[in-house]
Write an enzyme that holds these catalytic residues in place. Structure first.
Site, PDB file in Angstrom:
ATOM      1  N   ALA A   1      32.782 -26.831   7.770  1.00  0.00           N
ATOM      2  CA  ALA A   1      31.454 -27.607   8.299  1.00  0.00           C
ATOM      3  C   ALA A   1      31.535 -28.581   9.416  1.00  0.00           C
ATOM      4  O   ALA A   1      30.532 -28.546  10.096  1.00  0.00           O
ATOM      5  CB  ALA A   1      31.885 -28.586   6.914  1.00  0.00           C
TER       6      ALA A   1
ATOM      7  N   HIS B   1      35.857 -29.966  14.350  1.00  0.00           N
ATOM      8  CA  HIS B   1      35.402 -30.465  15.415  1.00  0.00           C
ATOM      9  C   HIS B   1      36.407 -29.987  16.637  1.00  0.00           C
ATOM     10  O   HIS B   1      35.890 -29.485  17.822  1.00  0.00           O
ATOM     11  CB  HIS B   1      35.087 -31.924  15.415  1.00  0.00           C
ATOM     12  CG  HIS B   1      34.342 -32.394  14.286  1.00  0.00           C
ATOM     13  ND1 HIS B   1      34.550 -33.530  13.933  1.00  0.00           N
ATOM     14  CD2 HIS B   1      33.649 -31.879  13.558  1.00  0.00           C
ATOM     15  CE1 HIS B   1      33.544 -33.850  12.973  1.00  0.00           C
ATOM     16  NE2 HIS B   1      33.024 -32.639  12.755  1.00  0.00           N
TER      17      HIS B   1
ATOM     18  N   ARG C   1      21.716 -29.917   8.569  1.00  0.00           N
ATOM     19  CA  ARG C   1      21.890 -31.008   9.385  1.00  0.00           C
ATOM     20  C   ARG C   1      20.819 -31.238  10.218  1.00  0.00           C
ATOM     21  O   ARG C   1      20.108 -30.130  10.514  1.00  0.00           O
ATOM     22  CB  ARG C   1      23.151 -30.883  10.262  1.00  0.00           C
ATOM     23  CG  ARG C   1      24.391 -31.311   9.541  1.00  0.00           C
ATOM     24  CD  ARG C   1      25.716 -31.109  10.426  1.00  0.00           C
ATOM     25  NE  ARG C   1      25.637 -31.881  11.548  1.00  0.00           N
ATOM     26  CZ  ARG C   1      25.895 -33.128  11.765  1.00  0.00           C
ATOM     27  NH1 ARG C   1      26.277 -33.950  10.672  1.00  0.00           N
ATOM     28  NH2 ARG C   1      25.777 -33.918  12.979  1.00  0.00           N
TER      29      ARG C   1
END
Lengths: 463, 572
Positions: free
Chosen positions: B71, B200, B102
């Site tokens: 994710a 990330h 998103r």
């Protein structure tokens, strides 16, 4: 919008584009929420649980709680037993559900975690408090779809909970009970089924039942385990029922058959009661198996639906429709569109299952034999067909809105998920009244489109 | 303009004791869980922020806000680059849930395809789990190329891919050679790391290795920078871009919000990187500085005061009188429109309480917006941040790298012999620092929060319930999974991931939107109607709206009886 989608169809076997399905665990989680006092538990990485909770929340705009075994790399290598044990200990201590319904994920399936062994161990170690229940369903994401995940969890309810108590036939006939397995439908639909059943005066157990769980009133209080849901006792008693009415080949029939096999409860396998005929069949089955008469009130509802079908017939007749969605939904809806004399042109589901193509083709054989009917398809394929030969109406979940927008097609939201409108949360689509609502939505979409697009000289006050 | 002063009608005597609240939150937990959670619930000290147990494993069985590594990689930095065709390798679900969920708004130029509208995956089946999925992935890439002819393709791994040992990097390499376009692979299996934060980092590494630096031609501009860690939720990046353009500053690349592959390729040609979300992108900022000599500073465009401060900081960096004057002009102009709205809304909500539990920077940044309108932050915490986001980067050397973090590759980056061109000389940098300017610095959330405020990392469902029960906040900023739990308790909740499909909230115009939105939420009548009249009012006082119509029939016994019944037994 969707600028990469062209009319030219190139061979495609490996790449899924814009799926018309999602994975098993979300269906299992949704089904589990239909048990009273149940905590759905996702055995895998916490991302699965987060994604499922988020998406269910977007569809229902209601709290959706579920827990996760929160695997990290260690658990993925050494197995998820320690995570499961700790999870169960935390869940029962902190949240105190009556029952935990575990479903697996691709992660725990690939490493081969043995859930029944884990439950057994947790029971022996006293992690599962006395009187509490843990059930499980295997729902690897690389098999089936969210619909089979739902079906697996409903079947697990039967496997783990339903029992025949050994009552004699005479005892059972004293207060005969019917099981209703409603399928992957919204709480408002389950509520409507219960209303119809009440009108009929049949004693039933409906499971799973998410009404009263995922359609809660605002009263300033949050309850993790609200009053709704089928109780463990009710599901247990399903084994003593005189019969089961199961709605939907894909979502409900497996559980009904399991119940027949396990507890010798005969089942009537019906389709979802969308539209006139399927509601007729449902009510007829309730009448026959429940041994009751159909009250006049339901006959009047049917009559009002039929009246509207006659009144507005001209706007439906011959219209080409594209339908995408879950197999049980699409089969029943196709039947209703045929009743309205519409012409389904493309009928697809993302799930796999030959029954889908066989059944839809059978429904369409007289009215639209040229229709393209596909299982294991996706919205990209549907869009390409529409580009090649357009339709008058598109019916599907919210993801279809991009196709509708770019192709300027009237669009009716139907099925799961609906992420951008509110009606499905409160108003049913099943039964005669639900059929009226679906019809109204279709009619409005077609006429709104006409009013928006037509030349001034054909812009009419009265339709 | 004078603004109304803070007037609290109710004495603050009942302010809860944070230590007692913490104890109450932990009370129900099994010992092991309580011990771990105790490290993640901290009584703040802004002078010397205490250590918080952030970026640690989520406890199985507690209801967490967190998502997974996939994710994180699909959602930020890589995911929002709109013209990279992204293929999720795995079963259908992961790609499905990440599809358009998103709000990375984009306006691609004509002729460019926005792949964010597409969900592409290999829909992995049991066969591929047993026999391997590389063949299907390879074919999927070929099909994608044949249909779409994209400039670049990214492959994202899901849990089973790592477990069955599919070598997506080799597939990417072979496909790159075969198709002659950039094909890159991201090993972002969901189980890696403890939250989306690991994803990330993986996205940062991949974007840095495979895209940044591919085009050395800079945009023509006097002042040129990137905004890093800005995802254009609800159009925030557009607000920031518009504001900077007004000042005369050009944004080459916003990583990653409404950004194209080509823009990212030349993002190393700027003079300055401004970092919005430190958590999700500090890696790229650091690596760009090491390799290309681009300094980075922390920026914050959330909140009017924060935005003004950030603009001044940027102007100071560029060290141009023209720019400094222009920035002051712009701030003055923007504040003219903002002040009356802020004052009006502040007057209504001064002293009200907010709590924020979200993301890896938003729970900090949005405090500024609430403070703008005089509201107090009673508690806050991130969902997936690390200690440095709470306590400040000064703690970086003391952070113990655990097994989960060690999983994530740390790229070894050196100065590029040809392209390392520092914007400032070492002397200029020293002069700026001497003047109070701080580079590559983030002080974290805690220094800006009041002493003893509860800082709660990865707040659990149970703790959230307790918090609401005890603090009774007027509003909470959180995410989709908590929103309706909170609202069922009668407290409005603002989703700070999606903004509840409104926004933008960045920069001055965005701040005005946010003040108005908070005002709307705090003044809506919905919450006032929760208790029905028959549960709150003495029966005799129920208002009979149409009573007068019965006046003419007063003598009539029936009407009298009706009235009596309607008034709850008391004759009106």
């Amino acid at each position: 919008m969707l600028d990469g989608t062209t009319a030219e169809i190139k061979p495609r076997e490996a790449l899924r584009i814009n799926p018309a399905k999602t994975c098993q665990p979300i269906g299992a989680m949704y089904a589990a929420l239909g048990i009273h006092g149940c905590m759905p538990h996702s055995h895998g990485s916490q991302g699965c649980c987060a994604y499922h909770r988020s998406h269910l929340t977007r569809h229902f705009k209601e709290p959706v709680v579920a827990t996760s075994s929160s695997f990290t790399e260690g658990a993925s290598v050494f197995g998820g037993l320690a995570n499961m044990t700790q999870a169960l200990s935390n869940i029962f201590t902190i949240y105190d559900p009556k029952i935990v319904a575990v479903h697996t994920t691709c992660l725990s399936e690939v490493i081969g975690d043995d859930i029944p062994m884990m439950i057994k161990k947790a029971t022996e170690e006293g992690i599962i408090p006395a009187g509490k229940v843990v059930i499980h369903a295997n729902t690897p994401s690389f098999v089936g779809s969210h619909v089979t995940g739902f079906a697996s969890m409903v079947t697990a309810m039967v496997k783990y909970l339903s029992e025949s108590s050994g009552k004699t036939e005479a005892q059972l006939k004293d207060e005969p009970q019917l099981n209703i397995i409603p399928g992957y439908i919204d709480p408002a639909d389950m509520r409507e089924l219960k209303r119809i059943i009440k009108e009929m005066g049949v004693k039933t157990v409906l499971f799973p039942d998410t009404s009263g769980v995922l359609d809660l009133p605002q009263d300033g209080r949050y309850r993790m385990f609200p009053s709704g849901g089928a109780t463990i006792e009710q599901i247990k008693s399903a084994g003593d029922s005189v019969g089961t009415i199961a709605l939907g080949h894909f979502a409900s029939h497996p559980a009904a058959e399991k119940l027949d096999e396990k507890c010798n409860v005969p089942c009537a396998l019906l389709e979802l009661p969308y539209g006139l005929t399927n509601t007729d069949r449902f009510i007829h089955a309730l009448r026959n198996h429940g041994g009751v008469d159909v009250p006049g009130t339901l006959g009047e509802e049917r009559g009002r639906l039929l009246d509207a079908m006659g009144d507005m017939h001209q706007y439906f007749h011959g219209k080409r429709v594209a339908i995408a969605g879950d197999p049980d939904h699409v089969i029943a809806l196709t039947q209703f569109l045929v009743e309205l004399d519409m012409k389904p042109a493309y009928v697809i589901t993302g799930s796999s299952g030959n029954h889908f193509e066989q059944r839809v083709t059978e429904i369409l054989k007289d009215q639209a034999p040229e229709a393209i009917v596909k299982q294991n398809s996706d919205l990209f394929a549907l869009h390409q067909w529409i580009k090649n030969q357009p339709v008058d109406l598109l019916i599907g979940n919210t993801y279809c809105k991009y196709i509708a927008h770019v192709e300027k097609i009237p669009f009716v939201r139907f099925g799961f998920p609906v992420l951008d409108r509110m009606g499905h949360r409160y108003f049913p689509g099943v039964g005669y009244m639900g059929a009226l609502r679906l019809m109204e939505k279709i009619n409005d979409a077609l006429l709104d489109h006409k009013d928006r697009e037509c030349p001034e000289e054909t812009f009419e006050l009265i339709q | 303009m004078s603004e109304p002063t803070h007037t609290l009608t109710a004495p603050d005597l009942a302010a809860p004791d944070p230590a007692a609240v913490k104890a109450e939150m932990l009370k129900i937990y099994p010992a092991k869980t309580a011990k771990k959670r105790a490290k993640q619930i901290i009584l703040n000290d802004p002078e010397t922020p205490p250590e918080i147990g952030a970026n640690s494993r989520t406890i199985p069985g507690i209801i967490t806000q967190r998502g997974c590594t996939y994710a994180g990689c699909r959602g930020v930095v890589l995911g929002p680059i709109y013209d990279i065709l992204q293929i999720t390798h795995g079963p259908v679900g992961c790609g499905f849930y990440a599809w358009l969920s998103r709000r990375n708004l984009v306006r691609p130029p004509a002729g460019s395809t926005n792949y964010l509208q597409y969900c592409m995956n290999t829909d992995m089946q049991e066969d591929q789990i047993v026999f391997g999925g590389e063949k299907k992935l390879t074919q999927a890439i070929r099909e994608a190329y044949a249909i779409f002819k994209p400039k670049a393709i990214a492959i994202l791994a899901t849990c089973p891919v790592g477990l069955i040992g599919d070598d997506i990097h080799t597939v990417a390499k072979l496909m790159k050679a075969e198709l002659g376009i950039n094909v890159m692979a991201f090993s972002c299996e969901g189980y890696k790391g403890v939250s989306q934060s690991a994803g990330h980092h993986i996205a940062n590494n991949g974007v840095f290795k495979n895209i940044i630096g591919l085009d050395d031609k800079p945009d023509e501009a006097e002042f040129n920078m990137n905004i890093l860690g800005e995802y254009n939720i609800g159009g925030d990046a557009w607000e920031i871009d518009t504001l900077l353009r007004k000042c005369g500053i050009h944004v080459t690349s916003t990583l990653s919000g409404d950004v194209s592959y080509d823009q990212v390729k030349k993002s190393h040609t700027v003079m300055l990187n401004g970092v919005m979300c430190h958590r999700s992108i500090n890696y790229i900022a650091e690596m760009m500085e090491k390799k290309f000599g681009i300094p980075w500073i922390k920026v914050n465009f959330i909140g009017a005061e924060a935005t003004a401060k950030t603009l001044r900081k940027i102007a100071k960096f560029f060290d141009s009188k023209k720019l400094t004057d222009r920035v002051e002009e712009v701030i003055a102009q923007e504040m003219i429109a903002l002040r009356p709205v802020r004052a009006e809304i502040k007057a209504r909500h001064q002293g009200k309480k907010a709590a924020l539990f979200v993301g890896g920077s938003r729970a900090h940044h949005y405090q500024d917006l609430f403070r703008d309108i005089g509201m107090e932050i009673v508690s806050a915490g991130y969902e997936f941040a690390h200690r440095d986001d709470y306590e400040g980067r000064k703690v970086l050397p003391t952070i113990k790298v655990d097994a989960d973090s060690r999983n994530i590759e740390e790229l070894h980056v050196e100065a590029d012999p040809a392209r390392f061109k520092p914007t400032k000389t070492p002397e200029q940098m020293e002069a700026l620092k001497a003047g109070g300017f701080s580079f590559k610095d983030y002080e974290g959330m805690m220094v800006e929060m009041k002493k003893s405020t509860l800082v709660i990392d990865d707040i659990t469902h149970h703790e959230m319930e307790k918090l609401i029960e005890i603090y009774k906040p007027d509003i909470i900023g959180s995410g989709i999974k908590d929103k309706f739990v909170i609202e069922k308790m009668g407290v409005p909740c603002k989703q700070l991931h999606s903004y509840d499909y409104s926004g933008p909230y960045a920069a001055f115009a965005g701040a005005v939107n946010f003040y108005r939105e908070v005002d709307r939420m705090l003044t809506t009548k919905v919450w006032k109607y929760i208790t029905p009249p028959w549960e709150k009012a003495p029966l005799a006082s129920v208002e009979l709206v149409h009573a007068s119509k019965l006046g003419g029939a007063k003598k009539n016994g029936e009407a009298k009886a009706w009235r009596k019944a309607a008034a709850g037994g008391e004759e009106a």
